[in-house]
Design a protein around this motif. Structure first.
Motif, PDB file in Angstrom:
ATOM      1  N   LYS A   8       0.080 -42.496 -14.562  1.00  0.00           N
ATOM      2  CA  LYS A   8      -0.134 -41.065 -14.778  1.00  0.00           C
ATOM      3  C   LYS A   8       0.331 -40.717 -16.181  1.00  0.00           C
ATOM      4  O   LYS A   8       1.351 -41.197 -16.641  1.00  0.00           O
ATOM      5  CB  LYS A   8       0.638 -40.243 -13.754  1.00  0.00           C
ATOM      6  CG  LYS A   8       0.107 -40.408 -12.358  1.00  0.00           C
ATOM      7  CD  LYS A   8       0.788 -39.487 -11.403  1.00  0.00           C
ATOM      8  CE  LYS A   8       0.218 -39.704 -10.008  1.00  0.00           C
ATOM      9  NZ  LYS A   8       0.831 -38.814  -9.036  1.00  0.00           N
ATOM     10  N   GLY A   9      -0.434 -39.869 -16.822  1.00  0.00           N
ATOM     11  CA  GLY A   9      -0.096 -39.453 -18.171  1.00  0.00           C
ATOM     12  C   GLY A   9       0.023 -37.949 -18.268  1.00  0.00           C
ATOM     13  O   GLY A   9      -0.454 -37.204 -17.411  1.00  0.00           O
ATOM     14  N   CYS A  10       0.670 -37.523 -19.312  1.00  0.00           N
ATOM     15  CA  CYS A  10       0.850 -36.104 -19.574  1.00  0.00           C
ATOM     16  C   CYS A  10       0.468 -35.858 -21.024  1.00  0.00           C
ATOM     17  O   CYS A  10       0.828 -36.633 -21.906  1.00  0.00           O
ATOM     18  CB  CYS A  10       2.309 -35.732 -19.319  1.00  0.00           C
ATOM     19  SG  CYS A  10       2.679 -34.010 -19.638  1.00  0.00           S
ATOM     20  N   GLY A  11      -0.257 -34.781 -21.282  1.00  0.00           N
ATOM     21  CA  GLY A  11      -0.688 -34.485 -22.639  1.00  0.00           C
ATOM     22  C   GLY A  11      -0.192 -33.131 -23.109  1.00  0.00           C
ATOM     23  O   GLY A  11       0.153 -32.263 -22.309  1.00  0.00           O
ATOM     24  N   ASP A  12      -0.142 -32.975 -24.429  1.00  0.00           N
ATOM     25  CA  ASP A  12       0.303 -31.725 -25.022  1.00  0.00           C
ATOM     26  C   ASP A  12      -0.452 -31.498 -26.318  1.00  0.00           C
ATOM     27  O   ASP A  12      -0.699 -32.439 -27.077  1.00  0.00           O
ATOM     28  CB  ASP A  12       1.803 -31.774 -25.303  1.00  0.00           C
ATOM     29  CG  ASP A  12       2.306 -30.482 -25.914  1.00  0.00           C
ATOM     30  OD1 ASP A  12       2.010 -29.419 -25.352  1.00  0.00           O
ATOM     31  OD2 ASP A  12       2.992 -30.538 -26.951  1.00  0.00           O
ATOM     32  N   ILE A  13      -0.837 -30.259 -26.561  1.00  0.00           N
ATOM     33  CA  ILE A  13      -1.452 -29.859 -27.827  1.00  0.00           C
ATOM     34  C   ILE A  13      -0.504 -28.881 -28.502  1.00  0.00           C
ATOM     35  O   ILE A  13      -0.083 -27.894 -27.898  1.00  0.00           O
ATOM     36  CB  ILE A  13      -2.820 -29.176 -27.600  1.00  0.00           C
ATOM     37  CG1 ILE A  13      -3.766 -30.119 -26.880  1.00  0.00           C
ATOM     38  CG2 ILE A  13      -3.414 -28.731 -28.934  1.00  0.00           C
ATOM     39  CD1 ILE A  13      -5.079 -29.472 -26.481  1.00  0.00           C
ATOM     40  N   THR A  14      -0.152 -29.179 -29.737  1.00  0.00           N
ATOM     41  CA  THR A  14       0.773 -28.333 -30.493  1.00  0.00           C
ATOM     42  C   THR A  14       0.106 -27.887 -31.782  1.00  0.00           C
ATOM     43  O   THR A  14      -0.516 -28.689 -32.482  1.00  0.00           O
ATOM     44  CB  THR A  14       2.058 -29.120 -30.831  1.00  0.00           C
ATOM     45  OG1 THR A  14       2.645 -29.574 -29.617  1.00  0.00           O
ATOM     46  CG2 THR A  14       3.041 -28.258 -31.572  1.00  0.00           C
ATOM     47  N   CYS A  15       0.207 -26.601 -32.097  1.00  0.00           N
ATOM     48  CA  CYS A  15      -0.290 -26.057 -33.359  1.00  0.00           C
ATOM     49  C   CYS A  15       0.857 -26.051 -34.359  1.00  0.00           C
ATOM     50  O   CYS A  15       1.901 -25.453 -34.101  1.00  0.00           O
ATOM     51  CB  CYS A  15      -0.802 -24.637 -33.173  1.00  0.00           C
ATOM     52  SG  CYS A  15      -2.158 -24.500 -32.031  1.00  0.00           S
ATOM     53  N   VAL A  16       0.647 -26.710 -35.489  1.00  0.00           N
ATOM     54  CA  VAL A  16       1.667 -26.798 -36.528  1.00  0.00           C
ATOM     55  C   VAL A  16       1.169 -26.024 -37.747  1.00  0.00           C
ATOM     56  O   VAL A  16       0.079 -26.305 -38.257  1.00  0.00           O
ATOM     57  CB  VAL A  16       1.926 -28.273 -36.912  1.00  0.00           C
ATOM     58  CG1 VAL A  16       2.989 -28.383 -37.980  1.00  0.00           C
ATOM     59  CG2 VAL A  16       2.306 -29.088 -35.679  1.00  0.00           C
TER      60      VAL A  16
END
Length: 50
Positions: A8-16
């Motif tokens: 199982k994986g977990c993802g994240d999108i971050t705005c820099v």
């Protein structure tokens, strides 16, 4: 490192904030079993295609 079945994986999108482009989007995917980084990507857009 061998991976067990059913990973199982977990993802994240971050705005820099960036000076030249306004925003840079950084995406990371982490394996929840080991806590290791599976993959990452950086782009100046928020589209599904690269």
């Amino acid at each position: 490192m061998p991976r067990p079945r059913g990973v199982k994986g977990c993802g994240d999108i971050t705005c820099v904030p960036a000076v030249e482009t306004g925003l840079i989007y950084m995406v990371m995917v982490i394996d929840l079993f080991s806590g290791c980084l599976i993959g990452w990507s950086i782009a100046d857009h928020h589209r599904a295609d690269s």
